[in-house]
Every structure is written in C-alpha cells, then in structure tokens.
Write an enzyme that holds these catalytic residues in place. Structure first.
Site, PDB file in Angstrom:
ATOM      1  N   ASP A 128      -3.039  14.540  -1.018  1.00  8.80           N
ATOM      2  CA  ASP A 128      -2.600  13.512  -2.184  1.00  8.80           C
ATOM      3  C   ASP A 128      -3.568  13.916  -3.362  1.00  8.80           C
ATOM      4  OD1 ASP A 128      -0.924  11.658  -3.190  1.00  8.80           O
ATOM      5  OD2 ASP A 128      -2.279  10.192  -2.563  1.00  8.80           O
TER       6      ASP A 128
ATOM      7  N   ASP B 102      -3.782  10.718  -6.306  1.00  9.16           N
ATOM      8  CA  ASP B 102      -4.276   9.572  -6.251  1.00  9.16           C
ATOM      9  C   ASP B 102      -4.986   8.868  -5.114  1.00  9.16           C
ATOM     10  OD1 ASP B 102      -3.740   9.382  -9.517  1.00  9.16           O
ATOM     11  OD2 ASP B 102      -1.520   9.284  -8.455  1.00  9.16           O
TER      12      ASP B 102
ATOM     13  N   ARG C  46       4.909   1.710 -20.742  1.00 10.16           N
ATOM     14  CA  ARG C  46       3.768   0.973 -21.015  1.00 10.16           C
ATOM     15  C   ARG C  46       2.680   1.303 -19.973  1.00 10.16           C
ATOM     16  NH1 ARG C  46       1.231  -1.451 -23.517  1.00 10.16           N
ATOM     17  NH2 ARG C  46       1.228  -3.822 -23.279  1.00 10.16           N
TER      18      ARG C  46
ATOM     19  N   ASP D   3      -4.106   8.650   1.359  1.00 12.49           N
ATOM     20  CA  ASP D   3      -4.653   7.307   1.323  1.00 12.49           C
ATOM     21  C   ASP D   3      -3.455   6.215   1.358  1.00 12.49           C
ATOM     22  OD1 ASP D   3      -3.558   7.663  -1.332  1.00 12.49           O
ATOM     23  OD2 ASP D   3      -5.219   5.945  -1.834  1.00 12.49           O
TER      24      ASP D   3
END
Length: 236
Positions: A17, A19, A80, A179
C-alpha cells in the site's frame, strides 16, 4: 520470525500500500478531512475519519460524502482535499519510519525492486507526488497500480488481483503490506497473505486476521517475507 508462514508458498511479489506504509501521509489526510468536515457541514473526529475513510478509494469516500451532503458538496470536498493535501505533503511529508531500511533489506535478501509493486486506493497523480516527495517513486516506477484502474476498491480484492496479473505472479506467492483493515480484508479476499503495519495510526487489533501478521517495526519486514525463500534455499 522465520516460521510465520511455514506452510505457504515462497514470496515472489511484495505488494505495498502507499499511504501509511511507504509514506507517512495518513495523519495529513486525516487532519485534512477533519478540517473539511468542519468547513462543509459534516463534523468528523479523527476517529470517525479512521473508521470511514482510511483505506478506502477516493470514489468510495466521495460516495459517502455525497450521501451525507450532496454531490456538489462532495465535488467541492474532493477538490479542496487535493489542494490542501498537496500543500501539507510539500510542507511535512516523510517516509514511514523504517521503510527505506526495509526495502534495502529486501534487496539484500533476494527480493529486488522487480519483486515489489504498489497497489493503492490513491490516484496515480497523488502517488507520483507523495512517493516523489520522499524519494521513493523511482524504486517502484512502472509497477504502481491504482484503485482507479479497477471496478471495485478495497475491501474488494480487485486491485490486488490486478497487480498480481500485471506482474505475472500467482496470488499465493504474494504478500500485501497494509495499514488499514480494508486493505487486510482485500488481501484475504484475493487469496494473499498480508502484513499489517500497526506502527502508524491504525490499532493493531484492526489488522489481525487469517494469514495476517502484524508488525509495529517496518524494519522486521525483510526477515518475515523472505523466511520461506531462505528455508527452501538451505533445505530446511
């Protein structure tokens, strides 16, 4: 450590993974979502974000926001988030503690970069930014897969099976490093073993499960995933 996966096939592919496993971006993402929730009308605690969003694809997160606040607000939130996340990454992103040593250790143990890939819920654009920022992009270039390439994101197995097909490795010879609980669930659904990294935000008990080993120190990864390969080479 060397007997963790004694009855399984040797590892030929380590699926990372991104992140929270390669880059320490989860705290940044969680803080950003909390700030946007307060701004746009969905107050969320860090725990709420962990439960709802971490490990999910951008599409899945957007669908949850749209269901709560409408599609226009979800679109604004997504835009955003990209802007705020990019600024925070440039200011403070670091590699996950111990990951550089772990990658070096895999190479020394006979699993070079050709035997690694990234399979993440994030977009290719995001991964180029984050991995590039910490100097890891080149170590995985050409072997990076995004949930945007498959029909269903984690916890469905689609992304990990896609990575296995693209690299030509049977799922039984893959180990996923994750994670998030959604990632561990996706690995199990794909018929892959997994290593749950609990050295970041995710509680260890979220990562336990069948064919899953939980680590809090990424430096232990090479000894774990190469144990069967070493045993086969020595005839043990």
């Amino acid at each position: 450590m060397t007997a963790v996966f004694p009855a399984q096939e040797p590892v030929e592919l380590v699926v990372f993974d991104c992140d929270g496993v390669l880059v320490d971006s989860e705290p940044i993402a969680v803080r950003t979502h909390v700030a946007l929730g307060a701004e746009l009308g969905w107050p969320l605690s860090e725990s709420d974000v962990m439960h709802r969003f971490v490990g999910r694809s951008t599409t899945s997160i957007g669908e949850q926001i749209a269901e709560r606040l409408g599609r226009e607000t979800a679109r604004t939130w997504g835009e955003r988030f990209q802007e705020m996340h990019a600024v925070a990454v440039d200011e403070s992103l670091t590699p996950v503690d111990g990951i550089v040593e772990a990658l070096d250790g895999l190479e020394r143990a006979g699993l070079p970069p050709a035997n690694w890939c990234v399979a993440s819920s994030g977009s290719h654009q995001k991964m180029r930014h984050t991995l590039g920022k910490v100097g890891l992009y080149e170590r995985f270039e050409g072997r990076i897969f995004s949930a945007h390439e498959v029909e269903r994101g984690k916890p469905a197995p689609d992304l990990f099976l896609h990575a296995a097909r693209r690299t030509g490795v049977d799922p039984s010879r893959c180990v996923v490093v994750e994670d998030s609980r959604f990632g561990v669930q996706a690995a199990a659904a794909a018929g892959m073993r997994s290593v749950g990294y609990a050295g970041g935000l995710t509680p260890a008990h979220w990562l336990t499960g069948l064919a899953t080993v939980v680590l809090t120190d990424m430096r232990l990864l090479p000894a774990l995933v190469t144990a069967r390969r070493t045993a086969d080479a020595t005839g043990e």
